[in-house]
Design a protein around this motif. Structure first.
Motif, PDB file in Angstrom:
ATOM      1  N   LEU A  38       0.474  -1.180   0.177  1.00  9.58           N
ATOM      2  CA  LEU A  38      -0.362  -0.184   0.029  1.00  9.58           C
ATOM      3  C   LEU A  38       0.934   1.324   0.225  1.00  9.58           C
ATOM      4  CD1 LEU A  38      -2.785  -1.095   2.860  1.00  9.58           C
ATOM      5  CD2 LEU A  38      -2.632  -1.169   0.237  1.00  9.58           C
ATOM      6  N   GLU A  39       0.752   2.405  -0.788  1.00  8.69           N
ATOM      7  CA  GLU A  39       1.444   3.251  -0.765  1.00  8.69           C
ATOM      8  C   GLU A  39       0.892   4.355   0.250  1.00  8.69           C
ATOM      9  OE1 GLU A  39       0.903   5.535  -4.343  1.00  8.69           O
ATOM     10  OE2 GLU A  39       1.555   4.208  -5.436  1.00  8.69           O
ATOM     11  N   LEU A  40       0.162   4.367   0.741  1.00  5.29           N
ATOM     12  CA  LEU A  40      -0.480   5.030   1.509  1.00  5.29           C
ATOM     13  C   LEU A  40       0.150   4.237   2.899  1.00  5.29           C
ATOM     14  CD1 LEU A  40      -4.672   5.405   1.359  1.00  5.29           C
ATOM     15  CD2 LEU A  40      -2.079   7.246   0.861  1.00  5.29           C
ATOM     16  N   PRO A 153      -8.250   1.524 -11.480  1.00  5.97           N
ATOM     17  CA  PRO A 153      -8.281   2.789 -11.255  1.00  5.97           C
ATOM     18  C   PRO A 153      -6.653   3.093 -11.121  1.00  5.97           C
ATOM     19  CG  PRO A 153     -10.321   2.500 -10.669  1.00  5.97           C
ATOM     20  CD  PRO A 153      -9.728   0.855 -10.971  1.00  5.97           C
ATOM     21  N   GLU A 154      -5.745   3.863 -11.457  1.00  6.08           N
ATOM     22  CA  GLU A 154      -4.368   3.709 -10.480  1.00  6.08           C
ATOM     23  C   GLU A 154      -4.444   3.380  -9.390  1.00  6.08           C
ATOM     24  OE1 GLU A 154      -2.834   6.458 -13.106  1.00  6.08           O
ATOM     25  OE2 GLU A 154      -2.757   5.416 -15.197  1.00  6.08           O
ATOM     26  N   ILE A 155      -5.078   4.416  -8.462  1.00  6.52           N
ATOM     27  CA  ILE A 155      -5.132   4.539  -7.756  1.00  6.52           C
ATOM     28  C   ILE A 155      -5.017   3.565  -6.935  1.00  6.52           C
ATOM     29  CG2 ILE A 155      -6.527   6.226  -5.511  1.00  6.52           C
ATOM     30  CD1 ILE A 155      -7.007   7.414  -7.425  1.00  6.52           C
ATOM     31  N   VAL A 156      -5.764   2.048  -7.067  1.00  5.62           N
ATOM     32  CA  VAL A 156      -5.650   1.174  -6.559  1.00  5.62           C
ATOM     33  C   VAL A 156      -5.002   0.669  -6.693  1.00  5.62           C
ATOM     34  CG1 VAL A 156      -7.249  -0.787  -6.488  1.00  5.62           C
ATOM     35  CG2 VAL A 156      -8.338   1.270  -7.282  1.00  5.62           C
ATOM     36  N   PRO A 157      -4.382  -0.228  -5.237  1.00  2.13           N
ATOM     37  CA  PRO A 157      -3.026  -1.401  -5.202  1.00  2.13           C
ATOM     38  C   PRO A 157      -3.459  -2.710  -5.950  1.00  2.13           C
ATOM     39  CG  PRO A 157      -4.339  -0.693  -3.147  1.00  2.13           C
ATOM     40  CD  PRO A 157      -5.064  -0.502  -4.313  1.00  2.13           C
ATOM     41  N   ARG A 158      -1.894  -2.582  -6.694  1.00  8.06           N
ATOM     42  CA  ARG A 158      -2.409  -4.148  -7.884  1.00  8.06           C
ATOM     43  C   ARG A 158      -0.972  -5.294  -6.855  1.00  8.06           C
ATOM     44  NH1 ARG A 158      -3.557  -2.153 -12.432  1.00  8.06           N
ATOM     45  NH2 ARG A 158      -4.409   0.030 -12.263  1.00  8.06           N
TER      46      ARG A 158
END
Length: 228
Positions: A38-40, A153-158
């Motif tokens: 997670l980036e957050l 969406p790009e915001i969603v983690p992969r």
């Protein structure tokens, strides 16, 4: 005990198959089939396996098993079945190949039967390799498809590859090499053992009459260069 080339090939195939089978079992148990960062919150990492999903937070892992088999994605459902089948095939192949190898000496088992056991064991090991490589590769393909899906969406983690996938690929390769080596040793062994038909019956020795004074029936061979 002197090892022939045939015996060394069998031993090498057994060791490779055993190592691949152990790696396959470890791959099934490990939860690191998929990882998600997670980036957050960089300190939090999600990992997913065949049996559970875990969250790592500051060196503390919290895992939860999947409640329902039907709720899993299709690739994880098939992977569970195939990985368990791979363990059964690999174990059965090891037992049959061990009984058919030169290490296992039993007088009542003929060489032809031992050769068939080794050939069948090698075939089972190659089948175990296929049932290991297929689910691991399928999960990797599904992960790549989801990672490059433009509809998300790009915001969603992969999700990304986990360490268990690499171990599963290595296990499949070792099982394949071990099975092929066992099959090769079974096909090679027929040249090392002389055929009974080529050997032919041994000529019986020419013996003199038994001694009448003695109750035991003992025959004495007569020399060939004796002239009467």
């Amino acid at each position: 005990m002197a090892w022939s080339f045939h015996g060394k090939a069998q031993l090498g195939g057994l060791l490779l198959s055993l190592f691949g089978w152990v790696c396959s079992c470890v791959t099934t148990i490990l939860p690191q089939w998929k990882t998600l960062n997670l980036e957050l919150n960089e300190m939090e990492t999600w990992i997913m396996g065949l049996w559970e999903v875990c969250v790592n937070q500051e060196e503390v892992a919290v895992c939860k098993a999947f409640e329902s088999f039907l709720s899993l994605p299709q690739e994880l459902q098939v992977s569970r079945i195939l990985m368990v089948a791979s363990h059964g095939l690999g174990l059965l192949g090891l037992l049959l190949s061990g009984c058919g190898s030169e290490c296992f000496q039993f007088h009542r088992i003929r060489w032809v039967f031992k050769r068939r056991l080794c050939l069948l064991g090698g075939t089972l090991e190659t089948s175990a390799s296929a049932t290991t490589l297929f689910p691991v590769s399928w999960v990797a393909y599904a992960t790549i498809q989801d990672f490059w899906d433009n509809s998300i969406p790009e915001i969603v983690p992969r999700w990304e590859f986990g360490d268990a996938l690499y171990l599963g690929w290595a296990a499949g390769v070792f099982l394949a090499l071990g099975g092929l080596l066992l099959i090769f040793s079974a096909c090679l062994g027929k040249e090392d053992v002389p055929s009974l038909q080529m050997a032919g019956p041994r000529p019986l020795p020419f013996c003199a009459p038994a001694d009448e004074a003695n109750d035991s029936f003992c025959l004495t061979p007569r020399p060939r260069n004796l002239f009467i």
